[in-house]
Design an enzyme around this catalytic site. Sequence first.
Site, PDB file in Angstrom:
ATOM      1  N   SER A 161      20.615  66.465  84.093  1.00 46.81           N
ATOM      2  CA  SER A 161      21.673  65.461  84.123  1.00 46.81           C
ATOM      3  C   SER A 161      22.427  65.520  85.453  1.00 46.81           C
ATOM      4  O   SER A 161      21.827  65.349  86.508  1.00 46.81           O
ATOM      5  CB  SER A 161      22.604  65.658  82.923  1.00 46.81           C
ATOM      6  OG  SER A 161      23.521  64.599  82.797  1.00 46.81           O
ATOM      7  N   ASP A 272      17.685  57.153  76.370  1.00 45.07           N
ATOM      8  CA  ASP A 272      18.806  57.555  77.210  1.00 45.07           C
ATOM      9  C   ASP A 272      19.301  56.311  77.953  1.00 45.07           C
ATOM     10  O   ASP A 272      18.504  55.640  78.626  1.00 45.07           O
ATOM     11  CB  ASP A 272      18.320  58.614  78.199  1.00 45.07           C
ATOM     12  CG  ASP A 272      19.399  59.100  79.158  1.00 45.07           C
ATOM     13  OD1 ASP A 272      20.532  58.576  79.123  1.00 45.07           O
ATOM     14  OD2 ASP A 272      19.103  60.014  79.952  1.00 45.07           O
ATOM     15  N   HIS A 302      20.080  61.319  75.741  1.00 45.54           N
ATOM     16  CA  HIS A 302      20.487  62.098  76.902  1.00 45.54           C
ATOM     17  C   HIS A 302      20.841  63.510  76.446  1.00 45.54           C
ATOM     18  O   HIS A 302      21.527  63.714  75.447  1.00 45.54           O
ATOM     19  CB  HIS A 302      21.698  61.461  77.590  1.00 45.54           C
ATOM     20  CG  HIS A 302      21.958  62.020  78.948  1.00 45.54           C
ATOM     21  ND1 HIS A 302      21.280  61.595  80.072  1.00 45.54           N
ATOM     22  CD2 HIS A 302      22.801  62.994  79.370  1.00 45.54           C
ATOM     23  CE1 HIS A 302      21.698  62.268  81.120  1.00 45.54           C
ATOM     24  NE2 HIS A 302      22.627  63.129  80.719  1.00 45.54           N
TER      25      HIS A 302
END
Length: 339
Positions: A161, A272, A302
Amino acid sequence: MFVSGQVDPFHHLKILPNSDGTITRLRADPHTHPTFDPTLPIPVLTQDTTINQSNKTFARIFLPRPALHNSSTNLPLIVFFHGGGFILFSAATHFFHDACVNLAKDTNSIVVSVDYRLAPEHRLPAAYDDAVEALHWLKSKPHDWLRNHADYSNCYLMGSSAGANIAYHAALRVAAETNSDGINYLEPLKIRGMILSQPFFGATERVPSEVRLAEDPVLAPHVCDVLWDLSLPVGVDREHEYCNPRGGNGGVILERVRELGWRVLVSGCRDDPLVDHQIGLATLVAEKGVPVLTNFSPTGSHGAEVRDPLHQNRLHHLVKHFIAPPPPSIHNLSPQNSA
């Protein structure tokens, strides 16, 4: 700005904004202490070591236990940056600790997880500065485990991320200062590429996956807006190169990445909201002639590649084969057509 009916992003993130520009973090995610006693029956040993005492940055090193008894083979080195939207978590946060334990075990690698300064107290590029400083620190082989067991000629920058965003920008900085022979100021550390898991990027205009998943319970687009507002330099918008990789001179530096022979792995999940930004990043990398391997699961939200065992195992399988010497044959793939 979020509209009526949407979840309050500050409540969702469990943070409170303060009048001085800082935030109060209300999360109670437990931390895991390192364990480096070789007499314990654990597959991976862990130990913390300071990088910059003034900035309170440190690294957590993950060493597969069998390496202690095999001095003839040095292991690939993965420098890992945790996620958290630039504002949350630590290398010691339990789920990132556990993910790095599994990464070291599943790929038979030494993992160095870097704990960097968080925004908004330290806005970008502070995290990028800390990442590059960590690489400078690593080159001196500051720990016995690194000196005795790490293959410094086979190093990859990896992140999850926001950590993938940090790995990307740190790699661009290194590439910009590396000469045509691949000799750089980080010698003997030699970076071979990037591993970007569900990378955190964006732009001012919504992409189709953000529209489709506007009410995503994990990371809705208006929550991302707040993360960027808290982490980007004051006065810039989401077209800034830190957020949108097509901004600034990143494309030019990617041509340098191609010349250095680095490779890139971009992975993610179709559910996501950021997946179209991730595909766009992979497309940009491929456009510049950099060998890029993409893999997007048809399911998964996510953070799944950190928290969900099935997605994590799939990612680690990809990583194991991506970093294995000799390098596998990687071709430029169309991200839209990858599995």
